[in-house]
Design a protein around this motif. Structure first.
Motif, short mmCIF file in Angstrom:
data_model
loop_
_atom_site.label_atom_id
_atom_site.label_comp_id
_atom_site.label_asym_id
_atom_site.label_seq_id
_atom_site.Cartn_x
_atom_site.Cartn_y
_atom_site.Cartn_z
N TYR A 1 0.83 -1.21 0.00
CA TYR A 1 0.00 0.00 0.00
C TYR A 1 0.86 1.26 0.00
O TYR A 1 0.45 2.29 -0.54
CB TYR A 1 -0.96 0.00 1.18
CG TYR A 1 -2.27 -0.69 0.85
CD1 TYR A 1 -3.06 -0.23 -0.19
CD2 TYR A 1 -2.70 -1.80 1.56
CE1 TYR A 1 -4.25 -0.86 -0.53
CE2 TYR A 1 -3.89 -2.43 1.24
CZ TYR A 1 -4.66 -1.96 0.19
OH TYR A 1 -5.83 -2.58 -0.15
N MET A 2 2.03 1.21 0.60
CA MET A 2 2.93 2.36 0.54
C MET A 2 3.35 2.62 -0.91
O MET A 2 3.42 3.77 -1.35
CB MET A 2 4.16 2.10 1.42
CG MET A 2 3.87 2.09 2.92
SD MET A 2 5.30 1.57 3.91
CE MET A 2 6.43 2.92 3.59
N ILE A 3 3.62 1.54 -1.63
CA ILE A 3 3.96 1.68 -3.06
C ILE A 3 2.78 2.26 -3.83
O ILE A 3 2.93 3.12 -4.70
CB ILE A 3 4.38 0.32 -3.64
CG1 ILE A 3 5.70 -0.14 -3.00
CG2 ILE A 3 4.53 0.39 -5.16
CD1 ILE A 3 6.11 -1.55 -3.38
N GLY A 4 1.56 1.80 -3.48
CA GLY A 4 0.37 2.33 -4.13
C GLY A 4 0.18 3.82 -3.88
O GLY A 4 -0.25 4.56 -4.78
N LEU A 5 0.54 4.28 -2.68
CA LEU A 5 0.43 5.70 -2.37
C LEU A 5 1.42 6.54 -3.17
O LEU A 5 1.19 7.73 -3.39
CB LEU A 5 0.66 5.92 -0.87
CG LEU A 5 -0.46 5.43 0.06
CD1 LEU A 5 0.01 5.43 1.51
CD2 LEU A 5 -1.71 6.29 -0.10
N VAL A 6 2.51 5.92 -3.60
CA VAL A 6 3.51 6.64 -4.41
C VAL A 6 3.11 6.64 -5.88
O VAL A 6 3.09 7.68 -6.55
CB VAL A 6 4.90 6.00 -4.23
CG1 VAL A 6 5.90 6.63 -5.22
CG2 VAL A 6 5.40 6.18 -2.81
N PHE A 7 2.74 5.46 -6.43
CA PHE A 7 2.44 5.34 -7.86
C PHE A 7 1.00 5.71 -8.19
O PHE A 7 0.70 5.98 -9.36
CB PHE A 7 2.75 3.91 -8.33
CG PHE A 7 4.21 3.64 -8.51
CD1 PHE A 7 4.86 3.97 -9.69
CD2 PHE A 7 4.95 3.07 -7.48
CE1 PHE A 7 6.21 3.72 -9.85
CE2 PHE A 7 6.31 2.83 -7.63
CZ PHE A 7 6.94 3.16 -8.82
N ARG A 8 0.10 5.72 -7.20
CA ARG A 8 -1.28 6.15 -7.36
C ARG A 8 -1.95 5.53 -8.61
O ARG A 8 -2.25 6.25 -9.57
CB ARG A 8 -1.36 7.67 -7.45
CG ARG A 8 -0.75 8.40 -6.27
CD ARG A 8 -0.89 9.89 -6.43
NE ARG A 8 -2.29 10.28 -6.31
CZ ARG A 8 -2.79 11.40 -6.85
NH1 ARG A 8 -2.02 12.19 -7.56
NH2 ARG A 8 -4.07 11.71 -6.69
N PRO A 9 -2.20 4.23 -8.60
CA PRO A 9 -2.84 3.60 -9.76
C PRO A 9 -4.23 4.19 -10.00
O PRO A 9 -4.99 4.42 -9.05
CB PRO A 9 -2.93 2.12 -9.35
CG PRO A 9 -2.92 2.14 -7.85
CD PRO A 9 -2.03 3.28 -7.48
N GLN A 10 -4.56 4.43 -11.28
CA GLN A 10 -5.86 5.01 -11.60
C GLN A 10 -6.85 3.99 -12.15
O GLN A 10 -8.05 4.15 -12.00
CB GLN A 10 -5.69 6.13 -12.64
CG GLN A 10 -4.90 7.32 -12.13
CD GLN A 10 -5.05 8.52 -13.04
OE1 GLN A 10 -6.15 8.94 -13.37
NE2 GLN A 10 -3.92 9.09 -13.45
N ARG A 11 -6.35 2.92 -12.74
CA ARG A 11 -7.24 1.90 -13.30
C ARG A 11 -7.76 0.99 -12.19
O ARG A 11 -7.08 0.74 -11.19
CB ARG A 11 -6.52 1.08 -14.36
CG ARG A 11 -6.12 1.88 -15.59
CD ARG A 11 -5.65 0.97 -16.70
NE ARG A 11 -6.73 0.07 -17.14
CZ ARG A 11 -6.58 -0.86 -18.09
NH1 ARG A 11 -5.41 -0.99 -18.70
NH2 ARG A 11 -7.58 -1.62 -18.44
N GLN A 12 -8.97 0.49 -12.38
CA GLN A 12 -9.58 -0.43 -11.43
C GLN A 12 -9.91 -1.76 -12.09
O GLN A 12 -10.24 -1.81 -13.27
CB GLN A 12 -10.86 0.17 -10.85
CG GLN A 12 -10.62 1.33 -9.90
CD GLN A 12 -11.93 1.82 -9.30
OE1 GLN A 12 -12.84 2.20 -10.02
NE2 GLN A 12 -12.01 1.81 -7.98
#
Length: 354
Positions: free
Chosen positions: A316-327
């Protein structure tokens, strides 16, 4: 509990889970009202109050196990809860986010990264402390448990400082994230309580009743569940890391759903990271109550769950950095990754205990 029928144990278990859910909602609402009324919202007191409130089931189970001189149960409860509480973010991402964007995209901020780093740092200290000799104890205190509590306190101070602004663009918040500042949902709840004529004293009474209910339900759900699922052939470790951990994570789930419904996505993640950072502090409580060096008694399954909790946090820390937009299936790529890793992790745990 061993004299009760399986059906009655199931009723007790489900009843306690329902009580924890209902009391958790009331506890979350009254905690936010009290923190706003007592001006604790942006202070350490508010963070500590919320951490204690949402982790009351774990506190009850840890205290009960320590007083019964079952420190291994206390260790498993604490470490097993961290991984499943991180998985709560998967549920919030899939069910609680409006507009339809991944949770980490809308909540991204450097402060949340620091909160995740605090969780990982505390779990690393936990692993190190399990390797210390059990004889290293004085005045019912051990170096590992004390260091965890001190590190948690220092981490909170740094996070409060970060909350006042960071020397980065946008103060550490990513562009195009949630419109309102983190914590605005607490103010909304306080205004709703005021409009209903709920005084501070009345909110305090509701808080106390809900807290007492969760404490009692937390002990009963652990004892009834362990007996019931033991009869069904589930090991104590698997039960603690899955069924029990999921049941005791209900307050975090109800709190998170409330925050995301009000558009306070940063608070939803912050509450999960904050609760996970607080759980290792309970080792100090378990050590004081039991009079034993608790962490050196950790089993390899406990260390395994500690690593799993840290791994899910890092995703989740990586997700907060890369901020994925697709679901995909209403979830961001980070949430899907966490879900897959958790399932694989629990499968591996079954092989360890099997």
């Amino acid at each position: 509990m061993n004299s009760l029928s399986s059906w009655l144990l199931l009723v007790i278990f489900l009843g306690c889970a329902a009580a924890i859910w209902i009391a958790g909602i009331k506890l979350s609402d009254t905690t936010d009202v009290l923190s706003e009324r007592l001006n604790l919202g942006s202070a350490l007191g508010g963070v500590i109050l919320l951490a204690i409130a949402t982790n009351l089931p774990e506190i009850a189970i840890t205290a009960s196990a320590a007083l019964a001189h079952q420190p291994d149960v206390a260790v498993g409860n604490i470490l097993g809860g961290i991984a499943i509480q991180t998985v709560v973010l998967v549920v919030l991402d899939a069910a609680g986010v409006r507009p339809r964007k991944p949770l980490t995209y809308l909540a991204a901020s450097l402060t949340l990264l620091l909160e995740g780093a605090l969780v990982v740092a505390l779990l690393l200290v936990v692993v190190m402390s399990t390797q210390l000799p059990s004889s290293l104890i004085a005045l019912r205190l051990t170096p590992g448990a004390v260091l965890i509590a001190v590190l948690w306190g220092v981490g909170l101070l740094l996070l409060r400082r970060a909350g006042r602004g960071l020397p980065w663009h946008e103060g550490g918040d990513a562009p195009d994230n949630q419109d309102k500042p983190q914590g605005h949902s607490k103010t909304t709840k306080e205004k709703q309580a005021t409009s209903k004529g709920i005084s501070t004293g009345r909110a305090g009474i509701f808080f106390s009743i809900a807290a007492a209910g969760i404490l009692v339900a937390g002990v009963l759900i652990e004892r009834s569940g362990e007996e019931l699922f033991g009869r069904l052939g589930m090991s104590g470790v698997l039960f603690g890391a899955t069924v029990l951990a999921a049941a005791t994570a209900l307050p975090e789930l109800s709190t998170g759903l409330t925050s995301t419904r009000l558009g306070d996505y940063q608070l939803a993640i912050s509450d999960i990271f904050g609760g996970n950072a607080f759980l290792p502090v309970l080792f100090l409580l378990a050590t004081i109550l039991s009079g034993q060096a608790v962490l050196p008694l950790a089993h390899r399954t406990d260390i395994y769950l500690t690593a799993l909790g840290a791994l899910l946090t890092v995703v989740y820390m990586i997700g907060l950095v890369f901020r994925p937009q697709r679901q995909y299936a209403r979830m961001g790529a980070d949430s899907i990754t966490v879900l897959v890793l958790y399932v694989l992790g629990i499968t591996g745990l079954a092989f360890i205990v099997g």
